[in-house]
Design an enzyme around this catalytic site. Structure first.
Site, short mmCIF file in Angstrom:
data_model
loop_
_atom_site.label_atom_id
_atom_site.label_comp_id
_atom_site.label_asym_id
_atom_site.label_seq_id
_atom_site.Cartn_x
_atom_site.Cartn_y
_atom_site.Cartn_z
N SER A 44 89.16 69.94 78.79
CA SER A 44 88.74 71.14 78.35
C SER A 44 87.37 71.88 78.92
CB SER A 44 88.32 70.92 76.81
OG SER A 44 89.45 70.64 76.08
N CYS A 45 86.58 71.06 79.56
CA CYS A 45 85.63 71.61 80.23
C CYS A 45 86.15 72.19 81.52
CB CYS A 45 84.44 70.41 80.65
SG CYS A 45 83.67 69.85 79.15
N THR A 46 87.08 71.74 82.11
CA THR A 46 87.51 72.36 83.37
C THR A 46 88.21 73.49 83.29
OG1 THR A 46 87.73 69.98 84.31
CG2 THR A 46 88.95 71.85 85.42
#
Length: 154
Positions: A44-46
């Site tokens: 998700s952060c990517t």
């Protein structure tokens, strides 16, 4: 009680990817999208970083700077930034003091286990350092576009 729309954004000076530091004061006079995320190079952060990066020119045209913040160390930020060709700064809050000041270092729970972590949150800060909008508990899909629309509406 956490930060509210209309509050002055807490000042910070943090180390950034590449070298040096970034202060909120350095960005005065510009709109700032400060987005907090849990960990570099996770799914998700990517996706969130790539989405913001893909709209960076549009944010710049609207007079806004994007800054990502997480508790990861600078070396990890450098690898993450290089791997995905990110073009906006990532700041490291390893001591989590800024994350705490912004009220987003919180108790979380996964599979019944409690732990402390970053609540994925985005703050839109105006040219005078006031918080204009807060997106708590961000869902990544469509988020960067929603933030861009809010920047353009300012």
């Amino acid at each position: 009680m956490g930060l509210q729309v209309g509050d002055l954004a807490p000042e910070f000076t943090l180390p950034r990817d590449g070298a040096g530091t970034i202060s909120l004061a350095d960005l005065k006079g510009r709109k700032v999208v400060l987005y907090a995320y849990p960990k570099d190079d996770t799914e998700s952060c990517t996706k969130e970083a790539i989405a913001f990066n893909g709209l960076r020119a549009e944010f710049a045209a609207a007079g806004a700077d994007i800054v990502g913040i997480s508790p990861d160390p600078i070396k990890r930020h450098d690898r993450f930034k290089q791997k995905y060709a990110l073009t906006f700064p990532l700041v490291a809050d390893e001591a989590r003091a800024v994350l705490e000041n912004y009220g987003i270092w919180v108790e979380k729970s996964m599979y019944g286990r409690k732990y402390m972590g970053v609540e994925r949150t985005t703050f839109l800060i105006d040219q005078h350092g006031r918080i204009v909008r807060i997106w708590p508990k961000v869902k990544v899909a469509g988020h960067a576009e929603e933030v861009l629309a809010a920047v353009r509406a300012m």
